[in-house]
Design a protein around this motif. Structure first.
Motif, PDB file in Angstrom:
ATOM      1  N   ARG A 680       0.827  -1.208   0.000  1.00 33.51           N
ATOM      2  CA  ARG A 680       0.000   0.000   0.000  1.00 33.51           C
ATOM      3  C   ARG A 680       0.863   1.260   0.000  1.00 33.51           C
ATOM      4  NH1 ARG A 680      -5.642  -0.914   3.258  1.00 33.51           N
ATOM      5  NH2 ARG A 680      -6.093  -2.961   2.389  1.00 33.51           N
ATOM      6  N   LYS A 681       1.987   1.198   0.704  1.00 32.63           N
ATOM      7  CA  LYS A 681       2.899   2.344   0.741  1.00 32.63           C
ATOM      8  C   LYS A 681       3.473   2.603  -0.647  1.00 32.63           C
ATOM      9  CE  LYS A 681       5.905   4.170   4.245  1.00 32.63           C
ATOM     10  NZ  LYS A 681       6.689   3.827   5.450  1.00 32.63           N
ATOM     11  N   GLU A 685      -1.037   7.339  -3.113  1.00 32.35           N
ATOM     12  CA  GLU A 685      -1.037   8.679  -3.699  1.00 32.35           C
ATOM     13  C   GLU A 685      -1.280   9.690  -2.585  1.00 32.35           C
ATOM     14  OE1 GLU A 685      -0.459   7.557  -7.699  1.00 32.35           O
ATOM     15  OE2 GLU A 685      -0.453   9.538  -6.724  1.00 32.35           O
ATOM     16  N   ARG A 686      -0.557  10.805  -2.590  1.00 28.68           N
ATOM     17  CA  ARG A 686      -0.656  11.766  -1.492  1.00 28.68           C
ATOM     18  C   ARG A 686      -1.815  12.740  -1.671  1.00 28.68           C
ATOM     19  NH1 ARG A 686       3.453  10.861   1.659  1.00 28.68           N
ATOM     20  NH2 ARG A 686       2.887  12.618   2.986  1.00 28.68           N
ATOM     21  N   THR A 687      -2.564  12.589  -2.761  1.00 29.39           N
ATOM     22  CA  THR A 687      -3.705  13.481  -3.003  1.00 29.39           C
ATOM     23  C   THR A 687      -4.939  12.653  -3.365  1.00 29.39           C
ATOM     24  OG1 THR A 687      -2.259  15.253  -3.804  1.00 29.39           O
ATOM     25  CG2 THR A 687      -4.586  15.383  -4.408  1.00 29.39           C
ATOM     26  N   LEU A 688      -6.080  12.983  -2.735  1.00 30.26           N
ATOM     27  CA  LEU A 688      -7.357  12.350  -3.035  1.00 30.26           C
ATOM     28  C   LEU A 688      -8.277  13.404  -3.641  1.00 30.26           C
ATOM     29  CD1 LEU A 688      -9.430  10.031  -2.860  1.00 30.26           C
ATOM     30  CD2 LEU A 688     -10.012  10.840  -0.571  1.00 30.26           C
ATOM     31  N   ILE A 703     -12.966   7.490   3.749  1.00 33.88           N
ATOM     32  CA  ILE A 703     -12.696   6.512   4.824  1.00 33.88           C
ATOM     33  C   ILE A 703     -11.561   5.580   4.423  1.00 33.88           C
ATOM     34  CG2 ILE A 703     -13.666   4.547   6.076  1.00 33.88           C
ATOM     35  CD1 ILE A 703     -16.397   6.001   5.917  1.00 33.88           C
ATOM     36  N   ALA A 704     -11.653   5.023   3.171  1.00 27.98           N
ATOM     37  CA  ALA A 704     -10.615   4.099   2.718  1.00 27.98           C
ATOM     38  C   ALA A 704      -9.268   4.800   2.590  1.00 27.98           C
ATOM     39  CB  ALA A 704     -11.026   3.495   1.376  1.00 27.98           C
ATOM     40  N   TYR A 705      -9.279   6.040   2.126  1.00 27.87           N
ATOM     41  CA  TYR A 705      -8.027   6.782   1.915  1.00 27.87           C
ATOM     42  C   TYR A 705      -7.340   7.106   3.240  1.00 27.87           C
ATOM     43  CZ  TYR A 705      -4.810  10.391   0.271  1.00 27.87           C
ATOM     44  OH  TYR A 705      -3.687  11.122  -0.005  1.00 27.87           O
ATOM     45  N   VAL A 712       0.113   3.534   6.302  1.00 30.44           N
ATOM     46  CA  VAL A 712       1.462   3.678   5.721  1.00 30.44           C
ATOM     47  C   VAL A 712       2.231   4.844   6.333  1.00 30.44           C
ATOM     48  CG1 VAL A 712       0.648   2.723   3.551  1.00 30.44           C
ATOM     49  CG2 VAL A 712       0.671   5.193   3.834  1.00 30.44           C
ATOM     50  N   SER A 713       1.618   5.473   7.415  1.00 34.94           N
ATOM     51  CA  SER A 713       2.272   6.610   8.071  1.00 34.94           C
ATOM     52  C   SER A 713       2.608   7.694   7.043  1.00 34.94           C
ATOM     53  CB  SER A 713       3.541   6.161   8.811  1.00 34.94           C
ATOM     54  OG  SER A 713       3.238   5.171   9.770  1.00 34.94           O
ATOM     55  N   ALA A 714       1.619   8.139   6.300  1.00 39.16           N
ATOM     56  CA  ALA A 714       1.851   9.053   5.183  1.00 39.16           C
ATOM     57  C   ALA A 714       2.219  10.459   5.611  1.00 39.16           C
ATOM     58  CB  ALA A 714       0.599   9.109   4.311  1.00 39.16           C
ATOM     59  N   GLY A 715       1.863  10.869   6.837  1.00 39.49           N
ATOM     60  CA  GLY A 715       2.128  12.245   7.250  1.00 39.49           C
ATOM     61  C   GLY A 715       1.045  13.159   6.710  1.00 39.49           C
ATOM     62  N   GLU A 716       1.438  14.260   6.110  1.00 41.11           N
ATOM     63  CA  GLU A 716       0.455  15.220   5.589  1.00 41.11           C
ATOM     64  C   GLU A 716      -0.025  14.787   4.204  1.00 41.11           C
ATOM     65  OE1 GLU A 716       1.295  19.403   4.132  1.00 41.11           O
ATOM     66  OE2 GLU A 716       0.368  19.839   6.084  1.00 41.11           O
ATOM     67  N   VAL A 717      -1.372  14.732   4.020  1.00 47.32           N
ATOM     68  CA  VAL A 717      -1.969  14.390   2.738  1.00 47.32           C
ATOM     69  C   VAL A 717      -2.967  15.477   2.352  1.00 47.32           C
ATOM     70  CG1 VAL A 717      -1.690  11.911   3.035  1.00 47.32           C
ATOM     71  CG2 VAL A 717      -3.789  13.012   3.843  1.00 47.32           C
ATOM     72  N   THR A 718      -3.393  15.459   1.065  1.00 43.52           N
ATOM     73  CA  THR A 718      -4.281  16.503   0.540  1.00 43.52           C
ATOM     74  C   THR A 718      -5.575  15.879   0.034  1.00 43.52           C
ATOM     75  OG1 THR A 718      -2.370  17.792  -0.170  1.00 43.52           O
ATOM     76  CG2 THR A 718      -4.492  18.365  -1.161  1.00 43.52           C
ATOM     77  N   ILE A 719      -6.720  16.483   0.434  1.00 44.44           N
ATOM     78  CA  ILE A 719      -8.028  16.059  -0.066  1.00 44.44           C
ATOM     79  C   ILE A 719      -8.638  17.223  -0.832  1.00 44.44           C
ATOM     80  CG2 ILE A 719     -10.344  15.251   0.534  1.00 44.44           C
ATOM     81  CD1 ILE A 719      -9.185  13.967   3.007  1.00 44.44           C
ATOM     82  N   LEU A 720      -8.878  16.993  -2.165  1.00 48.69           N
ATOM     83  CA  LEU A 720      -9.491  18.019  -3.014  1.00 48.69           C
ATOM     84  C   LEU A 720     -10.996  17.798  -3.035  1.00 48.69           C
ATOM     85  CD1 LEU A 720      -7.093  17.904  -6.091  1.00 48.69           C
ATOM     86  CD2 LEU A 720      -6.976  19.449  -4.150  1.00 48.69           C
TER      87      LEU A 720
END
Length: 760
Positions: A680-681, A685-688, A703-705, A712-720
């Motif tokens: 999964r890591k 993708e860092r943007t949804l 929810i899934a994102y 995966v401990s992604a840190g900061e992610v972006t949701i559009l």
């Protein structure tokens, strides 16, 4: 003699077809091939032309094939001229040759790229490779000396480059000097303020009033027609202009030298140029045939080796341009090779005749024809017609005399490979004698095995067709009730002229009609009425038959539909049964395992009542689960699967308090979990992007994102989610609050309030 008479093309309106073809051509070369069209009798040649046009029609109709477009110039005269040493092509002629050959090269490349299995005629493969290469060589030679606009380029030669550079400098110096003189003259008031330098005899001059011509020293080169203006070349620029003229002379000589040199280089390529011209002319011509065929909805007919005419839904393309026409069905074969058509005037007899003649002529000229695909045509060695008034003042022939001359030609030259088209057979003289002569001529034509379509009003010819082998009657149908023609041909019975009915409709007095009826006699009237009744009855039964055919077709479609549905249901039933059997086998396997485990536990527990009761309870629970399932296994199990709707997602949000995090050490110890996280890591993708989704879809993806991001401990992610009505933004942030995750608006230059940044 292949066709008769010589003006047959005018008689059947083929001249209009020629005009249409010429109009569809883009070049003189193509139009010359249109003029060269001729009536052919060689089967192989005709089939070759038809297949060629049919294949190109398929190529042009194929959306996946990009047929090249280009210019075709007639350069034959110019190219022929340079065969003489010292003569040359000018810039425009070189430019035209270059455009033409460039198009030929692109066509050559296109045809070589075609699939030879699909397009065996136009797919030239490598046969033209050498010619194509030579054409490219010619284009390169011309491109070396001409710019894209067809002018001699500075780089055509080093000498031309030097001359033009010096010329530009000299012209610049002369212009500056002349402008200085002009401005001074304007300041002194000798020249109007709006005057500008101009050219006279290739020299730069200043327009001046005759009053002040001595104020500006120089040479007067010209004077206006009114005498109010003289054109003076100031003395200060005379020398500069002389230098310019010298440079222009050098440029002209260098231009001729370059053009002669280039023309000499091209001289050896002239055979390839001729081949390219031939290709272009042929493509333009055949493409014109296809364009006209597409306008006419024309196709390649089936061409039989034995004489036959079986036209189905045939259309006269000339009439179809002007009005809606009724398609023609007509069939001639060996046992009924001559059709005698009768019916009222203006009922379509002559149109039927011309349609047969025009389509036959078109086909034997290699043109596609407008008819249905299951039609059949054959090739005749002779096409002979007698249509229209052939009265000739020069030959001192009456109309009937010209018809007799045509009958003489038919009787002399017609044979089993002849198609005859005769309109109003026998008319032009006394009816009784005219009918008798026509019947005698027709008797001989039948003996000569000729094919033919004949129109007539003569009763004796209708009788002849009824009793003579090889001849058949035909009628142009007429609506007796509304007294109007239907323009439909019906073969098998004679037609009525409806003379009495039409006379009555026009308003001829009943006394005249009654007297005419008495003069004709009841026998003839009864016969004509019988013909009308037969035509009416046939039309009635034709309509009945048509209705039955339509109902049968509808019934067949319904049967086919239900058969497909039944087949689908059977397949579905088989699939469900197989699935049910698979589930039953799995359930049986589970049940057997439970029973065996229960027996083993009871044996191991020995006298332990608590463990025995527990084992029996598990066994009873298994029995209950089995009892809940139908024995057939066909129960819809959709209720057993968790719903993916919005309601379930809200339930998930309310149950988050029951979830506990798994220790990392435990996850690390599990290879399956570790591999899942790694995969999964890798694909995370860092943007949804939720824009455009419905609310339930957006929440499900969020929810899934977020689950994946935390995993995966992604840190900061972006949701559009965009701004819009704010519904998506509110939904996302409500969910993030319930997850107790930190979030904020995006930066102003990265979406602002339309973006949510989440710390996972």
């Amino acid at each position: 003699m292949s066709v008769y008479p010589e003006n047959i093309e005018q008689k059947i309106d083929f001249t209009t077809i020629r005009t249409m073809l010429a109009g569809a051509c883009t070049s003189v070369l193509g139009r010359e091939q249109v003029e060269a069209i001729t009536f052919l009798t060689d089967r192989a040649a005709i089939l070759s032309l038809l297949r060629e046009a049919d294949e190109l029609q398929r190529i042009l109709s194929d959306g996946s094939l990009d047929f090249p477009r280009g210019d075709i110039e007639d350069v034959r005269e110019a190219v022929g001229r340079i065969r003489i040493e010292g003569l040359y092509l000018n810039e425009q002629e070189l430019h035209d040759l270059r455009k033409t050959l460039d198009y030929a090269a692109r066509l050559d490349t296109f045809f070589r790229s075609l699939d030879a299995n699909r397009f065996p005629i136009w797919s030239i493969g490598d046969r033209q490779q050498a010619t194509g290469d030579r054409i490219q060589d010619i284009v390169r030679i011309i491109d070396h000396v001409l710019d894209p606009y067809g002018q001699l380029s500075d780089s055509a030669s080093p000498e031309l480059h030097r001359i033009r550079k010096d010329l530009r400098q000299a012209q610049g110096s002369a212009n500056r000097a002349l402008l200085g003189i002009l401005h001074q003259a304007q300041a002194d008031g000798y020249v109007d303020k709006d005057v500008a330098p101009t050219m006279r005899e290739g020299r730069l001059v200043i327009p001046v009033s005759p009053t002040y011509k001595r104020k500006i020293g120089g040479i007067v080169h010209d004077e206006s027609a009114t005498g109010k203006t003289v054109y003076i070349e100031p003395q200060q620029v005379v020398e500069a202009n002389n230098h310019i003229r010298e440079l222009e002379g050098e440029q002209a000589r260098e231009r001729i030298r370059i053009l002669q040199e280039v023309s000499g280089q091209l001289r050896v390529y002239m055979p390839s140029v001729k081949e390219a011209e031939a290709l272009l002319a042929h493509v333009d011509f055949v493409r014109a045939k296809v364009i006209v065929a597409q306008q006419q909805k024309a196709i390649m007919p089936q061409v039989s080796e034995t004489p036959i005419i079986d036209l189905r839904q045939a259309v006269n393309p000339i009439l179809a341009q002007k009005k809606e026409v009724v398609p023609l069905d007509i069939k001639l074969k060996q046992e009924n090779r001559v059709l005698v058509i009768s019916g009222p005037n203006a009922g379509g007899k002559s149109v039927c005749l011309k349609t047969v003649g025009l389509l036959q002529y078109m086909m034997q000229c290699g043109l596609l024809v407008p008819l249905r695909e299951d039609s059949q045509m054959s090739i005749f060695n002779k096409l002979m017609i007698d249509i229209g008034d052939e009265q000739s003042i020069d030959d001192d022939l009456s109309t009937y005399s010209s018809h007799l001359r045509n009958m003489k030609a038919f009787a002399r030259y017609a044979d089993e490979k002849t198609l005859l088209l005769i309109d109003e057979f026998g008319t032009g003289t006394e009816p009784l004698l005219g009918g008798a002569i026509a019947e005698a001529v027709l008797t001989q034509l039948v003996q000569q095995q000729a094919f033919g379509v004949i129109t007539t009003h003569y009763t004796n010819l209708k009788h002849f067709a009824e009793v003579t082998e090889g001849v058949q009657n035909g009628a142009m149908l007429y609506d007796r009730g509304q007294l109007k023609p239907l323009f439909q041909l019906s073969q098998g019975q004679a037609g009525s002229s409806f003379a009495i009915e039409i006379a009555r409709q026009i308003g001829l007095p009943e006394t005249i009609i009654a007297q005419a009826t008495e003069l004709i006699g009841s026998e003839h009237i009864d016969y004509d009425k019988s013909l009308q009744d037969i035509a009416r009855d046939k039309r009635y039964w034709e309509n009945k038959r048509q209705n039955i055919r339509q109902r049968e077709k509808h019934l067949e479609e319904k049967i086919a539909y239900y058969e497909t549905e039944i087949a689908g249901l059977k397949a579905k039933r088989k699939e469900v049964l197989a699935k049910a059997q698979e589930e039953a086998a799995d359930l049986l396997k589970q049940s057997n395992a439970t029973i065996e485990r229960t027996i083993r536990e009871i044996k191991e527990a020995k006298a332990d009542k608590v463990r025995t009761r527990a084992a029996r309870a598990r066994l009873e629970a298994m029995k209950d689960r089995v009892a809940e399932r139908p024995s057939s296994g066909l129960k819809d199990r959709s209720a057993e699967r968790p719903s993916s709707g919005l309601k379930d997602k809200k339930q998930v949000l309310r149950d988050f308090k029951d979830l506990k995090p798994v220790a990392k050490s435990i996850a690390i110890q599990n290879p399956t979990v570790t591999n899942t996280i790694r995969q999964r890591k890798l694909h995370f993708e860092r943007t949804l992007d939720l824009r455009g989704l419905r609310v339930d879809e957006a929440l499900e993806q969020t929810i899934a994102y977020i689950d994946d991001a935390i995993m995966v401990s992604a840190g900061e992610v972006t949701i559009l989610h965009g701004t819009g009505t704010g519904a998506l933004k509110q939904l996302v942030r409500d969910y993030l609050k319930k997850r107790k995750l930190d979030f904020r608006d995006g930066d102003i230059d990265h979406g602002g309030a339309g973006v949510t940044m989440v710390d996972c």
